[in-house]
Design a protein around this motif. Structure first.
Motif, PDB file in Angstrom:
ATOM      1  N   TYR A   1      66.744  72.580  31.328  1.00  0.00           N
ATOM      2  CA  TYR A   1      66.713  74.118  31.156  1.00  0.00           C
ATOM      3  C   TYR A   1      65.691  74.740  32.360  1.00  0.00           C
ATOM      4  CZ  TYR A   1      69.368  72.454  27.298  1.00  0.00           C
ATOM      5  OH  TYR A   1      70.330  71.933  26.474  1.00  0.00           O
ATOM      6  N   PHE A   2      64.590  74.327  32.413  1.00  0.00           N
ATOM      7  CA  PHE A   2      63.374  74.939  32.912  1.00  0.00           C
ATOM      8  C   PHE A   2      63.389  74.591  34.357  1.00  0.00           C
ATOM      9  CE2 PHE A   2      62.055  75.436  28.584  1.00  0.00           C
ATOM     10  CZ  PHE A   2      61.260  76.500  28.484  1.00  0.00           C
ATOM     11  N   LYS A   3      63.528  73.431  34.724  1.00  0.00           N
ATOM     12  CA  LYS A   3      63.264  72.955  36.062  1.00  0.00           C
ATOM     13  C   LYS A   3      63.981  73.795  37.253  1.00  0.00           C
ATOM     14  CE  LYS A   3      61.846  68.669  38.722  1.00  0.00           C
ATOM     15  NZ  LYS A   3      61.597  67.376  38.684  1.00  0.00           N
ATOM     16  N   PRO A   4      65.332  73.690  37.126  1.00  0.00           N
ATOM     17  CA  PRO A   4      66.080  74.602  37.860  1.00  0.00           C
ATOM     18  C   PRO A   4      65.916  75.999  38.043  1.00  0.00           C
ATOM     19  CG  PRO A   4      67.629  73.663  36.331  1.00  0.00           C
ATOM     20  CD  PRO A   4      66.097  73.626  35.958  1.00  0.00           C
ATOM     21  N   LEU A   5      65.003  76.594  37.334  1.00  0.00           N
ATOM     22  CA  LEU A   5      64.819  78.057  37.279  1.00  0.00           C
ATOM     23  C   LEU A   5      63.285  78.174  37.784  1.00  0.00           C
ATOM     24  CD1 LEU A   5      66.220  79.590  33.906  1.00  0.00           C
ATOM     25  CD2 LEU A   5      67.263  79.656  36.079  1.00  0.00           C
ATOM     26  N   ASN A   6      62.627  76.939  37.964  1.00  0.00           N
ATOM     27  CA  ASN A   6      61.052  77.157  38.482  1.00  0.00           C
ATOM     28  C   ASN A   6      60.171  77.778  37.346  1.00  0.00           C
ATOM     29  OD1 ASN A   6      61.448  75.571  40.939  1.00  0.00           O
ATOM     30  ND2 ASN A   6      62.053  77.483  41.775  1.00  0.00           N
ATOM     31  N   GLN A   7      60.513  77.653  36.271  1.00  0.00           N
ATOM     32  CA  GLN A   7      59.820  78.035  35.045  1.00  0.00           C
ATOM     33  C   GLN A   7      59.339  76.872  34.082  1.00  0.00           C
ATOM     34  OE1 GLN A   7      62.685  81.494  34.184  1.00  0.00           O
ATOM     35  NE2 GLN A   7      60.877  81.873  33.065  1.00  0.00           N
ATOM     36  N   ASN A   8      58.221  77.076  33.340  1.00  0.00           N
ATOM     37  CA  ASN A   8      57.734  76.117  32.380  1.00  0.00           C
ATOM     38  C   ASN A   8      57.352  76.611  30.998  1.00  0.00           C
ATOM     39  OD1 ASN A   8      54.803  76.727  32.798  1.00  0.00           O
ATOM     40  ND2 ASN A   8      55.475  76.746  34.773  1.00  0.00           N
ATOM     41  N   CYS A   9      56.908  75.968  30.261  1.00  0.00           N
ATOM     42  CA  CYS A   9      56.135  76.403  28.858  1.00  0.00           C
ATOM     43  C   CYS A   9      54.999  75.567  28.673  1.00  0.00           C
ATOM     44  CB  CYS A   9      57.262  75.823  27.843  1.00  0.00           C
ATOM     45  SG  CYS A   9      56.632  76.298  26.168  1.00  0.00           S
ATOM     46  N   ALA A  10      53.867  76.447  28.849  1.00  0.00           N
ATOM     47  CA  ALA A  10      52.670  76.135  28.302  1.00  0.00           C
ATOM     48  C   ALA A  10      52.486  76.058  26.832  1.00  0.00           C
ATOM     49  CB  ALA A  10      51.466  77.139  28.763  1.00  0.00           C
ATOM     50  N   MET A  11      52.035  75.176  26.119  1.00  0.00           N
ATOM     51  CA  MET A  11      52.093  74.882  24.623  1.00  0.00           C
ATOM     52  C   MET A  11      50.568  74.210  24.334  1.00  0.00           C
ATOM     53  SD  MET A  11      54.697  73.107  22.172  1.00  0.00           S
ATOM     54  CE  MET A  11      56.086  74.296  22.368  1.00  0.00           C
ATOM     55  N   VAL A  12      50.019  74.708  23.179  1.00  0.00           N
ATOM     56  CA  VAL A  12      48.869  73.938  22.553  1.00  0.00           C
ATOM     57  C   VAL A  12      49.477  73.583  20.829  1.00  0.00           C
ATOM     58  CG1 VAL A  12      47.994  76.261  22.031  1.00  0.00           C
ATOM     59  CG2 VAL A  12      46.385  73.957  21.877  1.00  0.00           C
ATOM     60  N   TYR A  13      49.440  72.583  20.714  1.00  0.00           N
ATOM     61  CA  TYR A  13      49.983  72.022  19.510  1.00  0.00           C
ATOM     62  C   TYR A  13      48.575  71.497  18.659  1.00  0.00           C
ATOM     63  CZ  TYR A  13      52.398  69.495  15.708  1.00  0.00           C
ATOM     64  OH  TYR A  13      52.991  69.068  14.632  1.00  0.00           O
ATOM     65  N   VAL A  14      48.804  71.842  17.261  1.00  0.00           N
ATOM     66  CA  VAL A  14      47.492  71.558  16.407  1.00  0.00           C
ATOM     67  C   VAL A  14      48.297  70.744  15.049  1.00  0.00           C
ATOM     68  CG1 VAL A  14      45.526  72.054  14.925  1.00  0.00           C
ATOM     69  CG2 VAL A  14      46.031  72.904  17.135  1.00  0.00           C
ATOM     70  N   GLU A  15      47.822  69.529  14.554  1.00  0.00           N
ATOM     71  CA  GLU A  15      48.430  68.863  13.501  1.00  0.00           C
ATOM     72  C   GLU A  15      47.237  68.850  12.577  1.00  0.00           C
ATOM     73  OE1 GLU A  15      51.396  65.550  13.471  1.00  0.00           O
ATOM     74  OE2 GLU A  15      49.545  64.535  12.889  1.00  0.00           O
ATOM     75  N   ILE A  16      47.180  69.325  11.314  1.00  0.00           N
ATOM     76  CA  ILE A  16      46.152  68.968  10.480  1.00  0.00           C
ATOM     77  C   ILE A  16      46.712  68.431   9.252  1.00  0.00           C
ATOM     78  CG2 ILE A  16      44.600  70.407   8.780  1.00  0.00           C
ATOM     79  CD1 ILE A  16      44.631  72.779  10.701  1.00  0.00           C
TER      80      ILE A  16
END
Length: 582
Positions: free
Chosen positions: A422-437
């Motif tokens: 879904y992202f690559k053809p639009l040259n977009q991306n998702c930055a994400m930070v994930y924390v598991e406690i």
């Protein structure tokens, strides 16, 4: 792709390999494109300066002048700087791609490539270019109209002070007396196949709303409409085609002019006088000039009404979209028994690409039960509707995999793979930070108790987002030094993600932010920055921890400082903050 775009598009292929040139030339030519092959960067630059094309497919590794330098020179020349360049190279390292984008390329295709991929990339950028050209043409047309409006005489300027059609018509009738004598005047506006008497002076009120068939031969008003030119009648009683609209008044002289906008007649201005022979050809020319000015004012008023209606509809739809978007997110505050979470998101536009999410899970660890909390903050590149749609899709995929029995690093690797189509053809991306406690139960021998204070273990991973900040109960602040490639471009699943394990004690806080916080700009065009963020978190007073919602206080503290720093400057990126407290 639109056939007109293909037929009107010229593609320049630059590659020192004759085989590559021939293959691409045959394929693209067969689709209908005009293709120009050249074997060196220098020849490409000379050709482009004489005859610019629509898009450039550029190899990197070439003798004399490589693709990077060729692209750089194209981007510095005024006639070629806006032409999209797509690199096509066997160099597949990230550093090579980044270098390509920094020189001004819009895309990067790694050899060997599939024809369909090449065509898809060309289609995207030619379509964008075509839309940009259309926008530029419209902007130029608007600019020309504005310059023309600025040169209008005082009457025309007066007419254009209002963008409400009824007001424009009233002003037009008021100002007409300054240039022409009349006893009665009528304004006919086209509706369907009829001319409707919309307003007038000296016209019987009962005649307002009366219609004239523009397809018929009578009356004279219809003739003005069909011929698109002014007409003068010295004595109406000598004209067999005249149809009296003055309810028995003795009208003798008449002159009428069409309201013309881009050669389209939108109505007729009808002027009457009780004297015989009052109007002549000169009056017709004057009235036509006035009608042309009035037509622009009427047309602009109609456009403004249409734009207002479209904007109102768009605002309603955006408001609904904003509600739907926010409904996808969990509550901005939760106070579980073990941890407290407070969230904030402010979109730079009506809808944005930032999001946050959190979940709680019970883990059966044999003889004991552990509680696991998953907290995520994401930032979709770009803005507007596309970012909002990708945000919803990414959030759905995150929810789908949060409950899976996989590690945090495996979670991001999985997400990178599943959202890439879904992202690559639009040259977009998702930055994400994930924390598991992970929090042990009261009977657990989990080694997280110092002096009886219960804590937990946090595992953190980062895919191109701002690094997490930890505010310890003792007042110290520390960055969690983790990073990785953004999701959706397929590199993170290949290179993997670094996973940090942090011990937390009761009273500690984790602060997560999107890059809209550190990149927020003030009126001096200065960024908020990482150091300022760290300092703001450090300044949070420990004595405020007595509150029932210390995370909320921390979030308000950070948010207020950031917003005060921005001041009246318009946001250029979404702002998202998540504070997690033990």
């Amino acid at each position: 792709m639109n056939a007109d775009i293909i037929n009107d598009s010229t593609i320049l292929i630059v590659d020192d390999n004759q085989t590559n040139l021939g293959v691409l030339f045959d394929y693209l030519s067969g689709l209908g494109f005009t293709v120009i092959p050249v074997k060196s960067g220098k020849r490409a630059i000379k050709l482009m300066q004489r005859q610019p094309c629509d898009i450039v497919l550029l190899d990197i590794m070439m003798p004399d002048m490589d693709g990077y330098e060729t692209c750089r020179r194209l981007k510095t020349h005024p006639t070629t700087k806006d032409i999209p360049v797509i690199f096509m190279s066997a160099l597949s390292e990230t550093v090579d791609k980044v270098k390509g984008f920094k020189t001004g390329a819009v895309d990067y295709i790694t050899k060997p490539y599939e024809y369909e991929e090449v065509l898809a990339r060309i289609e995207i950028h030619l379509t964008l270019q075509h839309m940009q050209r259309q926008l530029n043409e419209k902007n130029q047309a608007l600019h020309h109209a504005r310059m023309q409006a600025e040169s209008l005489q005082e009457v025309a300027m007066y007419l254009n002070r209002s963008l409400e059609q009824n007001t424009v018509l009233e002003k037009m009738l008021e100002q007409l007396g300054r240039i022409m004598q009349y006893d009665s005047v009528g304004v006919f506006l086209k509706k369907g196949n009829s001319l409707v008497l919309s307003t007038g002076i000296g016209v019987d009120a009962n005649h307002i709303g009366s219609r004239i068939d523009v397809l018929g031969n009578n009356p004279t008003v219809a003739q003005v409409f069909k011929k698109k030119q002014s007409l003068v009648i010295a004595n109406i009683y000598t004209e067999l085609d005249w149809e009296l609209l003055s309810n028995g008044r003795r009208i003798h002289s008449w002159v009428g002019s069409p309201f013309l906008v881009d050669e389209e007649v939108i109505g007729v201005l009808s002027v009457e006088n009780v004297q015989v022979g009052v109007y002549n050809d000169t009056d017709a020319h004057i009235l036509q000039a006035y009608a042309n000015q009035a037509a622009v004012a009427i047309h602009n008023a109609r456009l403004f009404q249409q734009i207002q209606a479209a904007n109102e509809k768009m605002q309603k739809e955006l408001a609904l979209a904003q509600e739907v978007q926010h409904s996808l997110l969990p509550s901005d505050h939760t106070n579980w028994s073990d941890i407290d979470i407070t969230c904030y998101m402010k979109a730079a536009r009506e809808i944005g690409g930032d999001f946050y999410d959190y979940r709680a899970f019970q883990i059966d660890n044999g003889s004991t039960t552990l509680t696991k909390y998953g907290i995520a903050l994401g930032d979709i590149s770009g803005k507007g509707v596309s970012a909002a749609l990708l945000m919803a899709m990414c959030l759905a995929q995150l929810d789908n995999y949060l409950s899976s029995d996989i590690s945090p690093k495996q979670l991001l690797e999985t997400l990178d793979t599943v959202i890439m189509p879904y992202f690559k053809p639009l040259n977009q991306n998702c930055a994400m930070v994930y924390v598991e406690i992970i929090i042990p139960d009261s009977a657990s021998t989990f080694p997280l108790h110092r002096g009886g204070a219960k804590g937990g273990i946090a595992k953190m991973v980062n895919a191109g987002c701002v690094m997490p900040l930890i505010k310890r109960l003792n007042g110290s602040v520390e960055w969690v030094q983790i990073g990785g490639m953004p999701l959706g471009i397929g590199l993170g699943s290949e290179t993997g993600y670094m996973e940090a394990t942090i011990e937390l004690q009761q009273g500690d806080m984790i602060i997560l932010t999107s890059d809209g916080v550190v990149e927020a700009m003030n009126e001096h065009n200065e960024m908020f920055g990482f150091e300022r963020l760290e300092h703001v978190v450090e300044l949070f007073s420990p004595d405020r921890r007595g509150s029932e919602n210390p995370c909320g206080l921390m979030l308000e503290h950070v948010k207020n400082v950031v917003m005060a720093y921005i001041g009246n400057v318009e946001l250029h990126d979404d702002l998202t903050i998540v504070v997690v407290g033990m």
